[in-house]
Write an enzyme that holds these catalytic residues in place. Structure first.
Site, PDB file in Angstrom:
ATOM      1  N   GLU A  87      35.365  52.187  36.736  1.00 48.57           N
ATOM      2  CA  GLU A  87      34.150  51.685  37.561  1.00 48.57           C
ATOM      3  C   GLU A  87      33.503  52.942  37.953  1.00 48.57           C
ATOM      4  O   GLU A  87      33.162  53.393  39.308  1.00 48.57           O
ATOM      5  CB  GLU A  87      34.242  50.592  38.794  1.00 48.57           C
ATOM      6  CG  GLU A  87      34.617  49.325  38.226  1.00 48.57           C
ATOM      7  CD  GLU A  87      34.949  48.171  39.103  1.00 48.57           C
ATOM      8  OE1 GLU A  87      34.438  48.443  40.287  1.00 48.57           O
ATOM      9  OE2 GLU A  87      35.114  47.098  39.113  1.00 48.57           O
TER      10      GLU A  87
ATOM     11  N   GLU B 120      38.821  41.959  31.330  1.00 47.15           N
ATOM     12  CA  GLU B 120      39.073  41.273  32.654  1.00 47.15           C
ATOM     13  C   GLU B 120      37.861  39.827  32.351  1.00 47.15           C
ATOM     14  O   GLU B 120      37.479  39.474  33.187  1.00 47.15           O
ATOM     15  CB  GLU B 120      38.567  41.897  33.788  1.00 47.15           C
ATOM     16  CG  GLU B 120      39.147  43.260  33.912  1.00 47.15           C
ATOM     17  CD  GLU B 120      38.803  43.969  35.108  1.00 47.15           C
ATOM     18  OE1 GLU B 120      38.277  43.445  35.988  1.00 47.15           O
ATOM     19  OE2 GLU B 120      39.172  45.020  35.271  1.00 47.15           O
TER      20      GLU B 120
HETATM   21  C1  XIL Z   1      40.815  42.319  41.631  1.00 48.12           C
HETATM   22  C2  XIL Z   1      42.010  41.354  41.800  1.00 48.12           C
HETATM   23  O1  XIL Z   1      41.778  40.334  40.936  1.00 48.12           O
HETATM   24  C3  XIL Z   1      42.071  40.719  43.322  1.00 48.12           C
HETATM   25  O2  XIL Z   1      43.118  39.863  43.250  1.00 48.12           O
HETATM   26  C4  XIL Z   1      42.053  41.772  44.167  1.00 48.12           C
HETATM   27  O3  XIL Z   1      42.128  41.229  45.397  1.00 48.12           O
HETATM   28  C5  XIL Z   1      40.752  42.694  43.894  1.00 48.12           C
HETATM   29  O4  XIL Z   1      40.672  43.304  42.523  1.00 48.12           O
HETATM   30  N1  XIL Z   1      37.386  44.302  38.857  1.00 48.12           N
HETATM   31  C6  XIL Z   1      38.650  45.250  38.621  1.00 48.12           C
HETATM   32  C7  XIL Z   1      39.839  44.348  38.933  1.00 48.12           C
HETATM   33  O5  XIL Z   1      38.678  46.062  37.758  1.00 48.12           O
HETATM   34  O6  XIL Z   1      40.751  45.298  39.441  1.00 48.12           O
HETATM   35  C8  XIL Z   1      39.475  43.508  40.139  1.00 48.12           C
HETATM   36  O7  XIL Z   1      40.828  42.707  40.296  1.00 48.12           O
HETATM   37  C9  XIL Z   1      38.195  42.482  39.960  1.00 48.12           C
HETATM   38  C10 XIL Z   1      37.121  43.254  39.484  1.00 48.12           C
END
Ligand code: XIL
Length: 365
Positions: A158, A273
């Protein structure tokens, strides 16, 4: 034959003799990871060390469906370290890696440099000296520890944020404060020195849809990648997170152009993701209709991504809705957005993923 029986049928060693006597198992009886492997790709899911500890049906499902696992938070700086003086706690990550080895899974690393999930004291850093004293050792220690076990890393997560009004569309993070935009290149160089065989990815979100904000995100990502490649930085791929949203407008040509541009730069691509956020009015709809809508949203994006040999694989952010981060952070407490539901039953999305992987052209490594 219901899913459980089929799972037992596939998983049971003794049953394999019987299986050999029948035509190869149909796509819906083969794990998603195995189907993805047939096209030279991986399919996996994020999971937590708690899921490993808990074991049971969810862990069994992760074993049957995935060829790759991703620690959902255990590799984040804030999960490894709390106080400045303490050494990282690698036990949760090591429990995932140990289970992955036993289950024949590869592990994807997420993430070495991210502005969220930081120890409080790291979020306050802001000088080049801080980068040398704290960030360099962190990247080196984590990447080196797993140099032979993590095959693909989200090195920087990000890095783009058009709404931060930075001329280069980059997010104003503690790392940007320490080193300016070059922090990204430095992070990749350090990761490559520490883990020379790992494939190193830049990872970001908000890139699949046709709206203006996502068009600026895509522009920021491509500009950063072009700069890194022109500097000879060891960046091998780009991870598009794939947090899809039913409310957004998808345009096949727009996303296909983005994928083809990345591939044209010689980069690998991964959907890292994948999940689906439902519309705010979804709660009033029949569950199966909600699940069909989520499956259709996934198909729009993966039909494009799987058309390109640059796509190395797909990771869902959790395998079952009961495990989804969307349940904790979004206004739809029963969000239907993953391949399995709360009772670990396959949703239409699982069928869609199986069909798409089974029909995908084979990529050549
Ligand atoms: C999220 C996790 O799924 C949660 O459990 C945690 O509380 C916050 O982070 N983008 C990302 C991930 O790159 O690392 C994030 O994961 C979701 C958004």
């Amino acid at each position: 034959m219901n899913r459980t029986t089929r799972r037992t049928f596939i998983a049971g060693g003794a049953a394999m003799a019987v299986a050999a006597a029948v035509p190869s198992a149909r796509a819906e009886d083969v794990g998603l990871g195995a189907l993805a492997t047939r096209s030279g790709r991986f399919f996996g899911s994020a999971l937590t060390s708690e899921a490993i500890r808990r074991g049971g049906d969810y862990l069994r499902l992760l074993g049957e469906e995935c060829s790759v696992w991703v620690p959902e938070w255990e590799l984040k700086w804030g999960a490894l370290v709390k106080e400045r003086t303490e050494a990282p706690n690698f036990r949760p990550v090591d429990s995932i890696l140990s289970a992955a080895r036993e289950g024949g899974k590869r592990v994807r690393g997420h993430t070495l440099v991210w502005h969220e999930h930081l120890p409080d004291w790291v979020a306050k850093l802001g000088t080049a000296g801080d980068w040398d004293r704290f960030v360099v050792p962190h990247i080196r220690q984590v990447a080196e520890r797993y140099r032979d076990e993590i095959f693909q890393w989200d090195v920087v997560n990000e890095a783009i944020e058009p709404f931060d009004d930075s001329p280069d569309l980059m997010r104003q993070t503690p790392f940007y404060r320490m080193l300016g935009p070059d922090y990204v290149a430095e992070a990749f160089r350090l990761a490559h020195e520490a883990a020379p065989t790992a494939r190193l990815y830049l990872n970001d979100y908000g890139l699949c849809y046709a709206d203006g904000a996502q068009e600026r995100r895509r522009k920021g990502v491509l500009r950063l990648l072009e700069r890194l490649l022109s500097q000879g930085v060891p960046v091998h791929g780009f991870g598009s997170q794939g947090h899809l949203d039913i409310r957004s407008t998808f345009n096949d040509r727009v996303f296909r152009d983005f994928v083809e541009t990345l591939a044209g730069m010689g980069l690998e691509l991964a959907i890292t993701e994948l999940d689906v956020r439902e519309a705010d009015d979804a709660a009033g709809l029949p569950r199966v209709e909600r699940q069909e809508r989520a499956a259709a949203e996934v198909e729009k994006v993966l039909a494009v991504a799987l058309d390109n040999p640059a796509l190395t694989g797909v990771v869902t952010w959790g395998l079952a809705d009961s495990e989804s981060w969307l349940r904790k952070t979004r206004p739809i407490p029963d969000n239907q957005g993953l391949p399995y539901d709360d009772q670990l039953r396959p949703t239409p999305m699982r069928r869609t993923l199986a069909r798409l992987f089974a029909g995908a052209a084979k990529r050549h490594e």
